[in-house]
Design a protein around this motif. Structure first.
Motif: not given
Length: 501
Positions: A385, A388-389, A451-452, A454-456, A458-459
């Motif tokens: 997490k 992502q953040t 970061q993009r 990672a957000r797109q 990774l769940n």
């Protein structure tokens, strides 16, 4: 000469030898001491070292042509050593074998070589090759068949002839098939000996589904369902020149090599109606959950977490690979935080693991002591997490990119690596310069890109978590991770039990 005088002279000579030896030792020590002083004075911190830029990497010259029967051929000369090697990729694989005959492709690839040919028995093949320190091997993996050879230049014609025989004229000797099936059953019997093997096997089932061609398990019963005729039919279905790519690298003359290939493979008839079973679309078998394999003898837990991933041809693959570099390795977030600072892991990692022509996985995990299992999973979740953040720093980006780009040169340590890569790119339909496109994309990756993706991609809320360990020693229990924990039974079914089912 009197004995007394002789003894005096001998002692004097001996004393001189010792004296000069001492002088030599002292001189060496002085030189070594001065060198050490100079080295100490010149030593720098590793951050102050100035390294020259990496040299530009270029593909060695190679030739590509196609025989009239459809066989695609790559030739790459390399005269540094008197050696020649080759690899043939065949469009086949485990994924095309029937569910009730899991192991068929592997057995076909093995017995092609061990079973001999129409002209030479397996024993004769082994003798001829051993006398020349040469190799001819065959195998079939998940997505391709593979045949290879290695030879001294002076033995090329003899070894290449045997290589062609193995590809074109295998006899699939029944005794060698029986032996291979016995060995396969031994593998089944031992498959629960290693907890990491259990974790890898069962995790793939959780990702792809237990009946998926990318996760199926060979059993006693599926081996019993395989006959020699099944091997012959599997071979006849896929082993044709127009279903194959051949690459050869080494110390040879191109014109002579062309003639040799034409002589050994030119009259091999193509097959105009090769069919491959239709593979179903890959979908996630699970979208989360905690699963457990109880192994009471263990004092530590093997943990895998992840979900379905993607392929190498993704436009974001380079950025995802840089993300891998931020998370992993010495200096990576996971080692620094989970292992070094929190002391929760023997090993820890997280990778976006792509595949050529089917989705790979995002997979994270490691090994930890039993009583740290829950804390380890929570720490790994937190780091996924966090990527992502929390934007990565310029230092993290530079470290990950430099590590990736510096390792790039190891893809070209020798021409055989380059040739193998070219053959595989054609096999899977990738451009020949794919690796160089990837290199440029890595160099262009930014903090925002990492970061993009990672957000797109990774769940963290859909992670499948698998723990292989001792349920009684895991404190706090796994129910702290999820209200429901699903047990997995890894008992090996007997042939009789499977036959009844």
């Amino acid at each position: 000469m009197p004995l007394k005088i002789f003894n005096l002279q001998f002692r004097f000579a001996k004393g001189q030898a010792i004296f000069y030896s001492l002088i030599f030792v002292v001189a060496c020590l002085l030189v070594s001491f001065n060198f050490s002083l100079a080295a100490t004075a010149a030593a720098k911190h590793y951050t102050d070292l100035e390294l020259p830029p990496l040299p530009e990497i270029k593909l060695p010259k190679y030739e590509r042509f196609v025989l009239e029967n459809g066989l695609v051929v790559y030739l790459m000369e390399d005269h540094h050593l008197p050696l020649v090697s080759g690899i043939a990729l065949v469009r086949t694989g485990h994924r095309f074998e029937p569910n009730e005959q899991i192991g068929l492709a592997s057995l076909t690839g093995e017995v092609m070589r061990t079973g001999g040919t129409q002209k030479h028995s397996a024993h004769q093949l082994n003798d001829i090759l051993e006398q020349r320190a040469a190799i001819v091997e065959t195998s079939i993996g998940t997505t391709s068949g593979n045949a290879s050879f290695e030879s001294l230049s002076e033995d090329l014609e003899t070894v290449f002839d045997l290589f062609a025989e193995v590809l074109r004229e295998p006899v699939f000797d029944q005794k060698q098939l029986d032996l291979a099936k016995t060995q396969g059953k031994g593998t089944v019997a031992r498959r629960n000996d290693d907890p990491d093997n259990i974790a890898n096997r069962e995790f793939q089932k959780l990702i792809y589904g237990q009946d998926s061609p990318y996760a199926r398990t060979m059993e006693y019963a599926t081996l019993d369902n395989i006959s020699r005729q099944d091997l012959v039919q599997f071979y006849q279905q896929y082993f044709h020149p127009n279903n194959m790519i051949l690459g050869i690298v080494g110390d040879f003359k191109p014109q002579k090599m062309r003639s040799l290939i034409q002589a050994k493979f030119g009259n091999w008839q193509s097959h105009t109606q090769i069919t491959h079973p239709q593979l179903s679309e890959i979908k996630p078998a699970h979208t989360g959950g905690v699963f457990f394999v109880h192994q009471p003898q263990l004092t530590q837990s093997s943990i895998l977490m992840g979900h379905l991933g993607g392929k190498f041809d993704s436009p974001d693959y380079a950025a995802l690979d840089v993300l891998n570099g931020v998370l992993n390795g010495f200096g990576g977030r996971l080692l620094n935080e989970v292992r070094s600072r929190q002391g929760l892991a023997y090993s820890v990692y997280a990778y976006w693991s792509a595949r050529f022509d089917y989705p790979g996985m995002f997979i994270a995990g490691g090994q930890t002591r039993s009583d740290a299992t829950v804390q380890f999973v929570q720490a790994l979740q937190a780091q996924i997490k966090r990527i992502q953040t929390q934007p990565i720093t310029p230092q993290e980006l530079a470290f990950a990119k430099e590590s990736t780009l510096n390792s790039f040169v190891f893809n070209f340590q020798d021409p055989s690596q380059t040739l193998s890569r070219l053959v595989r790119y054609e096999y899977y339909g990738y451009p020949a310069d794919f690796l160089f496109r990837y290199q440029k994309a890595v160099a262009a990756t930014t903090e925002t890109d990492v970061q993009r993706v990672a957000r797109q991609y990774l769940n963290p809320d859909k992670l499948i978590t698998l723990v292989v360990g001792n349920q009684n020693a895991i404190k706090p229990p796994l129910t702290q991770l999820a209200a429901s924990v699903t047990p997995i039974d890894v008992t090996i079914p007997s042939p009789q039990a499977q036959a009844q089912n």
